[in-house]
Design an enzyme around this catalytic site. Structure first.
Site, PDB file in Angstrom:
ATOM      1  N   GLY A  45       1.896   8.003   1.412  1.00  0.00           N
ATOM      2  CA  GLY A  45       0.467   7.872   1.032  1.00  0.00           C
ATOM      3  C   GLY A  45      -0.323   7.265   2.041  1.00  0.00           C
ATOM      4  O   GLY A  45      -1.338   7.549   2.367  1.00  0.00           O
ATOM      5  N   ALA A  52       2.220   5.242  -1.356  1.00  0.00           N
ATOM      6  CA  ALA A  52       2.218   5.209  -2.863  1.00  0.00           C
ATOM      7  C   ALA A  52       3.104   4.097  -3.559  1.00  0.00           C
ATOM      8  O   ALA A  52       4.170   4.118  -2.766  1.00  0.00           O
ATOM      9  CB  ALA A  52       2.055   6.460  -3.750  1.00  0.00           C
ATOM     10  N   GLU A  91      -1.024  10.060   4.770  1.00  0.00           N
ATOM     11  CA  GLU A  91      -1.987  10.776   4.087  1.00  0.00           C
ATOM     12  C   GLU A  91      -3.398  10.113   4.138  1.00  0.00           C
ATOM     13  O   GLU A  91      -4.395  10.676   4.371  1.00  0.00           O
ATOM     14  CB  GLU A  91      -1.615  11.166   2.458  1.00  0.00           C
ATOM     15  N   GLU A 132       8.391  11.665   1.127  1.00  0.00           N
ATOM     16  CA  GLU A 132       8.413  12.032  -0.266  1.00  0.00           C
ATOM     17  C   GLU A 132       9.692  13.054  -0.802  1.00  0.00           C
ATOM     18  O   GLU A 132      10.264  12.957  -1.963  1.00  0.00           O
ATOM     19  CB  GLU A 132       7.199  12.863  -0.875  1.00  0.00           C
TER      20      GLU A 132
HETATM   21  N1  CAA Z   1       5.875   1.032  -2.694  1.00  0.00           N
HETATM   22  C1  CAA Z   1       6.193  -0.101  -3.538  1.00  0.00           C
HETATM   23  N2  CAA Z   1       6.807  -1.273  -2.823  1.00  0.00           N
HETATM   24  C2  CAA Z   1       6.942  -1.069  -1.294  1.00  0.00           C
HETATM   25  C3  CAA Z   1       6.744   0.256  -0.970  1.00  0.00           C
HETATM   26  C4  CAA Z   1       6.337   1.313  -1.722  1.00  0.00           C
HETATM   27  N3  CAA Z   1       5.806   2.542  -1.068  1.00  0.00           N
HETATM   28  N4  CAA Z   1       7.103  -0.027   0.207  1.00  0.00           N
HETATM   29  C5  CAA Z   1       7.575  -1.464   0.505  1.00  0.00           C
HETATM   30  N5  CAA Z   1       7.386  -1.931  -0.505  1.00  0.00           N
HETATM   31  C6  CAA Z   1       7.839  -3.242  -0.925  1.00  0.00           C
HETATM   32  C7  CAA Z   1       9.366  -3.687  -1.075  1.00  0.00           C
HETATM   33  O1  CAA Z   1       9.820  -3.046  -2.316  1.00  0.00           O
HETATM   34  C8  CAA Z   1       9.615  -5.080  -0.863  1.00  0.00           C
HETATM   35  O2  CAA Z   1       9.036  -5.697  -1.914  1.00  0.00           O
HETATM   36  P1  CAA Z   1      10.038  -6.986  -2.246  1.00  0.00           P
HETATM   37  O3  CAA Z   1       9.849  -7.919  -1.215  1.00  0.00           O
HETATM   38  O4  CAA Z   1       9.426  -7.347  -3.641  1.00  0.00           O
HETATM   39  O5  CAA Z   1      11.382  -6.349  -2.463  1.00  0.00           O
HETATM   40  C9  CAA Z   1       8.196  -5.085   0.490  1.00  0.00           C
HETATM   41  O6  CAA Z   1       7.415  -4.112   0.138  1.00  0.00           O
HETATM   42  C10 CAA Z   1       8.926  -5.287   1.528  1.00  0.00           C
HETATM   43  O7  CAA Z   1       9.632  -4.027   1.914  1.00  0.00           O
HETATM   44  P2  CAA Z   1      11.201  -3.832   2.462  1.00  0.00           P
HETATM   45  O8  CAA Z   1      11.716  -5.355   1.983  1.00  0.00           O
HETATM   46  O9  CAA Z   1      11.705  -2.747   2.129  1.00  0.00           O
HETATM   47  O10 CAA Z   1      10.699  -3.920   4.070  1.00  0.00           O
HETATM   48  P3  CAA Z   1      11.722  -3.427   5.247  1.00  0.00           P
HETATM   49  O11 CAA Z   1      11.064  -3.805   6.479  1.00  0.00           O
HETATM   50  O12 CAA Z   1      13.194  -3.594   4.847  1.00  0.00           O
HETATM   51  O13 CAA Z   1      11.476  -1.846   5.295  1.00  0.00           O
HETATM   52  C11 CAA Z   1      10.066   0.058   4.874  1.00  0.00           C
HETATM   53  C12 CAA Z   1      10.187  -1.343   5.402  1.00  0.00           C
HETATM   54  C13 CAA Z   1      10.894   0.939   5.727  1.00  0.00           C
HETATM   55  C14 CAA Z   1       8.761   0.547   5.041  1.00  0.00           C
HETATM   56  C15 CAA Z   1      10.388   0.320   3.480  1.00  0.00           C
HETATM   57  O14 CAA Z   1       9.716  -0.739   2.715  1.00  0.00           O
HETATM   58  C16 CAA Z   1      10.363   1.456   2.874  1.00  0.00           C
HETATM   59  O15 CAA Z   1      11.118   2.327   3.157  1.00  0.00           O
HETATM   60  N6  CAA Z   1       9.257   1.762   1.903  1.00  0.00           N
HETATM   61  C17 CAA Z   1       9.065   2.882   1.320  1.00  0.00           C
HETATM   62  C18 CAA Z   1       8.470   3.889   2.227  1.00  0.00           C
HETATM   63  C19 CAA Z   1       8.215   5.034   1.438  1.00  0.00           C
HETATM   64  O16 CAA Z   1       9.132   6.044   1.013  1.00  0.00           O
HETATM   65  N7  CAA Z   1       6.719   5.640   1.099  1.00  0.00           N
HETATM   66  C20 CAA Z   1       6.546   6.763   0.613  1.00  0.00           C
HETATM   67  C21 CAA Z   1       6.145   6.511  -0.895  1.00  0.00           C
HETATM   68  S1  CAA Z   1       6.089   8.090  -1.687  1.00  0.00           S
HETATM   69  C22 CAA Z   1       4.212   8.541  -1.649  1.00  0.00           C
HETATM   70  O17 CAA Z   1       3.638   7.811  -0.795  1.00  0.00           O
HETATM   71  C23 CAA Z   1       3.822   9.637  -2.437  1.00  0.00           C
HETATM   72  C24 CAA Z   1       2.426  10.326  -2.268  1.00  0.00           C
HETATM   73  O18 CAA Z   1       2.371  10.974  -1.333  1.00  0.00           O
HETATM   74  C25 CAA Z   1       1.379   9.742  -2.673  1.00  0.00           C
END
Ligand code: CAA
Length: 265
Positions: free
Chosen positions: A115, A70, A118, A138
Site C-alpha cells: 500500500g 496496509a 501504491e 502482497e
Molecule cells: N502492517 C502492520 N505492521 C507493520 C507493517 C505492516 N505492513 N510493516 C511493519 N509493521 C510493524 C511491525 O510489525 C513492527 O511492529 P512491532 O514493533 O510492534 O513488532 C514495526 O512495524 C517495525 O517493523 P519490523 O520490526 O518488522 O522492522 P524491520 O526493520 O525488521 O523490517 C520491513 C522492516 C521489512 C518493512 C518489515 O516490517 C516488513 O516486511 N513489513 C511488511 C511489509 C509488507 O509486506 N507490506 C505489504 C502489506 S500488504 C498491503 O499493503 C496490501 C495492499 O496492497 C493494500
C-alpha cells in the site's frame, strides 16, 4: 508557519503554499490501517479545498519508512467481504490524491511497500531518498495488491516490469526505481524534503489554474484514446484564455517585461 494541524496519525502543515502531509505512525513504519486511511482522506480533501495550498507533498514520519504497506495485523482477520470493503476504502483515498485538483508530490523517505508503493504511485510526481525500497509483497501474503497496484504499476512501468515486480514480490532499491521510471529523482535522505519543496515551489511559481488544468489533462488523457484526449486538452486550453493569468503573462511577454507573479485566477 500557518495552518499546523495535528491528527493522531497524519500531520499537516502549510509552508509557503505547500501543504505537507506526513503519515505519522512510525512505530508501525507508517502502515495504513483504517484510521490512518480515514485521516489521510480528510487531510487530502481539506488541503485540496484550501485556497492557500497550491501543491501537496506526501511523506512518512521518521527516516526508515514512507509507508510499509496496509496494516497486516488489521487485515489478518478480515473476511472476503471485509477485504473487499478495505480495498474499496483504500482506493477511495488513492483516487482522492490522483483526482485532487492540485499536484501531489510523494517524498519517499524509506520503505514504500504494498500500500505504500501504491500510495506513491497515486501521487503525480515521485522522488525518493537513497534508502528507499519498493515492492508489492502482497502475493507473498496470499493476496493481490489492493489499493490500485495492479492498475497503476503497469500504466507507469509497462506490463512486463509490473508483472515482474508484482508476481515475484522482489524488493528494489531507489537507484533501480529511478532506472525503471518508478521515481524521477533520488537524493540523499537529508536532502529529500528540501528537494521536494524546491520541486513544489517550481510548480507554485506558475499559473495555478493552468497547472491544475495540465494535471487534469494528463490524467484524463491516460485513460482515453488520443482523439478524446486532445479534445479534452483543447477545452482546457480554451478555458485558460478566460483567466487573468493568461492575459497578464502574454501581455508581459509581448511588452518585453517580467511578470510580477500570478493572480491565480
Ligand atoms: N502492517 C502492520 N505492521 C507493520 C507493517 C505492516 N505492513 N510493516 C511493519 N509493521 C510493524 C511491525 O510489525 C513492527 O511492529 P512491532 O514493533 O510492534 O513488532 C514495526 O512495524 C517495525 O517493523 P519490523 O520490526 O518488522 O522492522 P524491520 O526493520 O525488521 O523490517 C520491513 C522492516 C521489512 C518493512 C518489515 O516490517 C516488513 O516486511 N513489513 C511488511 C511489509 C509488507 O509486506 N507490506 C505489504 C502489506 S500488504 C498491503 O499493503 C496490501 C495492499 O496492497 C493494500
Amino acid at each position: 508557519r500557518k495552518g499546523v494541524k495535528k491528527m493522531s496519525n497524519v500531520l499537516f502543515e502549510i509552508k509557503e503554499h505547500v501543504g505537507v502531509i506526513t503519515i505519522n505512525r512510525p512505530k508501525a513504519l507508517n502502515a495504513l490501517n483504517a484510521d490512518v486511511l480515514a485521516e489521510l482522506l480528510t487531510t487530502v480533501k481539506e488541503a485540496d479545498a484550501n485556497p492557500e495550498v497550491y501543491v501537496m507533498i506526501v511523506t512518512g514520519a521518521g527516516d526508515k519508512s514512507f509507508v510499509a504497506g496496509a496494516d497486516i495485523g488489521q487485515m489478518s482477520t478480515m473476511t472476503a467481504e471485509e477485504g473487499k470493503l478495505f480495498a474499496a476504502y483504500g482506493n477511495q483515498v488513492m483516487l482522492s490524491i490522483e483526482n485532487a485538483a492540485k499536484p501531489v508530490i510523494a517524498a519517499i523517505n524509506g520503505f514504500a511497500l504494498g500500500g505504500g508503493c501504491e500510495l506513491a504511485m497515486s501521487c503525480d510526481i515521485r522522488i525518493a531518498s537513497e534508502n528507499a525500497r519498493f515492492a508489492q509483497p502482497e502475493a507473498g501474503l496470499g493476496i493481490t495488491p489492493g489499493f490500485g497496484g495492479t492498475q497503476r504499476m503497469p500504466r507507469l512501468l509497462g506490463r512486463s516490469k509490473a508483472m515482474e515486480l508484482i508476481l515475484t514480490t522482489n524488493q528494489i532499491k531507489a537507484a533501480e526505481a529511478k532506472e525503471i521510471g518508478l521515481v524521477s529523482k533520488v537524493v540523499p535522505q537529508e536532502e529529500l524534503m528540501d528537494t521536494a519543496m524546491a520541486l513544489a515551489k517550481d510548480i507554485c511559481k506558475n499559473a495555478q489554474v493552468a497547472v491544475r488544468q495540465c494535471k487534469a489533462c494528463i490524467n484524463h488523457g491516460l485513460q482515453t484514446d488520443i482523439l478524446t484526449g486532445v479534445s479534452y486538452e483543447a477545452e482546457a486550453f480554451g478555458l485558460c484564455f478566460a483567466t487573468e493569468d493568461q492575459k497578464d503573462a502574454m501581455k508581459a511577454f509581448v511588452e518585453k517585461r517580467k511578470l510580477d507573479g500570478f493572480k491565480n485566477r
